[in-house]
Scaffold this motif. Sequence first.
Motif, PDB file in Angstrom:
ATOM      1  N   ARG A 198      -6.633 -24.085  90.695  1.00  0.00           N
ATOM      2  CA  ARG A 198      -6.001 -23.455  91.859  1.00  0.00           C
ATOM      3  C   ARG A 198      -5.042 -22.354  91.421  1.00  0.00           C
ATOM      4  NH1 ARG A 198      -5.515 -24.870  96.972  1.00  0.00           N
ATOM      5  NH2 ARG A 198      -6.156 -27.027  96.602  1.00  0.00           N
ATOM      6  N   GLU A 199      -4.314 -22.574  90.330  1.00  0.00           N
ATOM      7  CA  GLU A 199      -3.373 -21.572  89.825  1.00  0.00           C
ATOM      8  C   GLU A 199      -4.091 -20.369  89.232  1.00  0.00           C
ATOM      9  OE1 GLU A 199       0.530 -24.193  88.542  1.00  0.00           O
ATOM     10  OE2 GLU A 199      -1.249 -24.247  87.237  1.00  0.00           O
ATOM     11  N   LEU A 200      -5.379 -20.482  89.025  1.00  0.00           N
ATOM     12  CA  LEU A 200      -6.185 -19.344  88.593  1.00  0.00           C
ATOM     13  C   LEU A 200      -6.892 -18.688  89.778  1.00  0.00           C
ATOM     14  CD1 LEU A 200      -7.767 -20.977  85.413  1.00  0.00           C
ATOM     15  CD2 LEU A 200      -5.902 -19.305  85.470  1.00  0.00           C
ATOM     16  N   LEU A 201      -7.363 -19.488  90.719  1.00  0.00           N
ATOM     17  CA  LEU A 201      -8.074 -18.968  91.891  1.00  0.00           C
ATOM     18  C   LEU A 201      -7.195 -18.043  92.718  1.00  0.00           C
ATOM     19  CD1 LEU A 201     -10.375 -18.999  94.052  1.00  0.00           C
ATOM     20  CD2 LEU A 201      -9.321 -21.088  94.958  1.00  0.00           C
ATOM     21  N   GLU A 202      -5.986 -18.472  93.013  1.00  0.00           N
ATOM     22  CA  GLU A 202      -5.139 -17.691  93.922  1.00  0.00           C
ATOM     23  C   GLU A 202      -4.770 -16.324  93.365  1.00  0.00           C
ATOM     24  OE1 GLU A 202      -2.003 -20.346  95.034  1.00  0.00           O
ATOM     25  OE2 GLU A 202      -3.306 -21.525  96.373  1.00  0.00           O
ATOM     26  N   PRO A 203      -4.264 -16.206  92.114  1.00  0.00           N
ATOM     27  CA  PRO A 203      -3.976 -14.852  91.610  1.00  0.00           C
ATOM     28  C   PRO A 203      -5.223 -14.010  91.384  1.00  0.00           C
ATOM     29  CG  PRO A 203      -3.579 -16.497  89.909  1.00  0.00           C
ATOM     30  CD  PRO A 203      -3.801 -17.246  91.190  1.00  0.00           C
ATOM     31  N   MET A 204      -6.368 -14.654  91.105  1.00  0.00           N
ATOM     32  CA  MET A 204      -7.605 -13.887  90.959  1.00  0.00           C
ATOM     33  C   MET A 204      -7.898 -13.086  92.223  1.00  0.00           C
ATOM     34  SD  MET A 204     -11.548 -15.151  90.265  1.00  0.00           S
ATOM     35  CE  MET A 204     -11.698 -16.018  91.836  1.00  0.00           C
ATOM     36  N   ALA A 235     -15.103 -16.968  93.279  1.00  0.00           N
ATOM     37  CA  ALA A 235     -14.341 -17.922  94.090  1.00  0.00           C
ATOM     38  C   ALA A 235     -15.266 -18.824  94.894  1.00  0.00           C
ATOM     39  CB  ALA A 235     -13.386 -17.168  95.022  1.00  0.00           C
ATOM     40  N   VAL A 236     -16.339 -18.254  95.437  1.00  0.00           N
ATOM     41  CA  VAL A 236     -17.284 -19.058  96.227  1.00  0.00           C
ATOM     42  C   VAL A 236     -17.935 -20.118  95.349  1.00  0.00           C
ATOM     43  CG1 VAL A 236     -19.427 -19.005  97.559  1.00  0.00           C
ATOM     44  CG2 VAL A 236     -17.710 -17.226  97.899  1.00  0.00           C
ATOM     45  N   ASP A 252     -11.551 -14.387  84.131  1.00  0.00           N
ATOM     46  CA  ASP A 252     -12.400 -14.706  82.986  1.00  0.00           C
ATOM     47  C   ASP A 252     -12.287 -16.173  82.580  1.00  0.00           C
ATOM     48  OD1 ASP A 252     -13.377 -12.173  82.980  1.00  0.00           O
ATOM     49  OD2 ASP A 252     -12.740 -11.663  80.949  1.00  0.00           O
ATOM     50  N   LEU A 253     -11.112 -16.772  82.786  1.00  0.00           N
ATOM     51  CA  LEU A 253     -10.982 -18.210  82.532  1.00  0.00           C
ATOM     52  C   LEU A 253     -11.887 -19.002  83.478  1.00  0.00           C
ATOM     53  CD1 LEU A 253      -7.149 -18.536  81.917  1.00  0.00           C
ATOM     54  CD2 LEU A 253      -8.930 -19.317  80.347  1.00  0.00           C
ATOM     55  N   LEU A 254     -11.902 -18.611  84.755  1.00  0.00           N
ATOM     56  CA  LEU A 254     -12.753 -19.304  85.728  1.00  0.00           C
ATOM     57  C   LEU A 254     -14.229 -19.069  85.434  1.00  0.00           C
ATOM     58  CD1 LEU A 254     -10.797 -18.716  89.070  1.00  0.00           C
ATOM     59  CD2 LEU A 254     -11.039 -20.860  87.793  1.00  0.00           C
ATOM     60  N   ILE A 280      -6.660 -17.548 101.525  1.00  0.00           N
ATOM     61  CA  ILE A 280      -6.209 -16.914 100.279  1.00  0.00           C
ATOM     62  C   ILE A 280      -6.473 -15.411 100.333  1.00  0.00           C
ATOM     63  CG2 ILE A 280      -6.553 -16.793  97.784  1.00  0.00           C
ATOM     64  CD1 ILE A 280      -7.351 -19.763  97.870  1.00  0.00           C
ATOM     65  N   MET A 281      -7.657 -15.025 100.821  1.00  0.00           N
ATOM     66  CA  MET A 281      -7.980 -13.598 100.903  1.00  0.00           C
ATOM     67  C   MET A 281      -7.094 -12.876 101.913  1.00  0.00           C
ATOM     68  SD  MET A 281     -12.168 -13.820 100.616  1.00  0.00           S
ATOM     69  CE  MET A 281     -12.412 -12.049 100.849  1.00  0.00           C
ATOM     70  N   SER A 282      -6.629 -13.583 102.922  1.00  0.00           N
ATOM     71  CA  SER A 282      -5.713 -12.983 103.902  1.00  0.00           C
ATOM     72  C   SER A 282      -4.346 -12.715 103.296  1.00  0.00           C
ATOM     73  CB  SER A 282      -5.568 -13.900 105.119  1.00  0.00           C
ATOM     74  OG  SER A 282      -6.789 -14.029 105.808  1.00  0.00           O
ATOM     75  N   ALA A 283      -4.017 -13.429 102.205  1.00  0.00           N
ATOM     76  CA  ALA A 283      -2.729 -13.252 101.538  1.00  0.00           C
ATOM     77  C   ALA A 283      -2.798 -12.227 100.411  1.00  0.00           C
ATOM     78  CB  ALA A 283      -2.237 -14.595 101.005  1.00  0.00           C
TER      79      ALA A 283
END
Length: 379
Positions: free
Chosen positions: A124-130, A80-81, A140-142, A296-299
Amino acid sequence: MRHRAMTLWVGLLVSLLLALPAWGAPIWGPALEARLAALEAEGDDDLGLHVRVLGEGGERFGWRDDETWYLASLVKVPVAVELLARVEAGELSLDEVLVLRERDYVDGAGPTNWAEPGTALTLRELLEPMLMVSDNTATDLLIGRLGLAAVNRRAEHLAGGGLGPITSLLEVRREAYGRMHPAARVLTGMDFILLRRTEEDAARLDALAERLDVPRASLALPSLDAAFDAYYASGLSAGASGLSAGASGLSAGASGLSAGASGLNAGRLNAFGALLAAIGEGRALGPAATAELLAIMSATTSGDARLKAGLGPEVRFAHKTGTQHRRSCDAGIASRGEGAAERRVVVVACTRGERDIERSERVLRQVGRAIRETGVLGP
């Protein structure tokens, strides 16, 4: 008489100073250490913990935090970073679209596995569920978009050494099952999804032999426990990791990994704590990207029964969990208070050994409670 009194006062002062913790050593350390020792004595899990107070003082505490631990999905944080750093630099946009293909699926939780092949998903739709539900297919997509070499270079830089190479989640499965038979290293994500539907170990090994079209007796190890133990013990050699420069983009020069680094997706807890501290102190990303990542990590919804439950409702916890065969982790930045009175603490905790995930989660919950009750986050 006056000289004697002065001597007594000096002696008392020296005794008091000697009784104080060393500079940077936490006054709550002995109490927390006692609680961890008691937890380990009660069960079958080994415990690892790294605690680092952010800001002035910067007290640190470690319990087996200089040992190598399998970090599992904690490695999704440096992914993510890397993504957000590239967005900050204008190289990528979170609105960029990737198309999901059948070969992209990886077993595990998350909404991406429920999407049909051909579905267009933004970064974004990959980052959040990751991060929030530990979606392996999204990860793996990211990784495919960012490149493993880039992820590893940034992780190594922020951690200051002590992290082994990060690899894809599909590669993890191939490496673990590859201990059983080398042909398992070419299985697809869909193969592992089908294998996972067989829960009982012996039946899964039968299914593995059938899928590989080899005799059951040709499997090198007797159980999944043995296969994962061998995987966790693997080092960095090309033969052990199965990573080639062409397949992963990793080479001695490209990855920047230190000679003393750990195995695949593994590392020291104090090194991962250093990475989280870099995020929390704004050294990994700029202010806006840091705020977005921590939000995001807080959620995060995975691991509600782990550290977060023990820390209590008054503590905010921006975190990521990690779970693999007989391994459980939880790590993040815990915050309590507001404004100038806010106390922020990096916490990295892992267990190993226990097969029952609920028991491991209970141990992590008790670690969170011990952190709260021993005053790590303030009175």
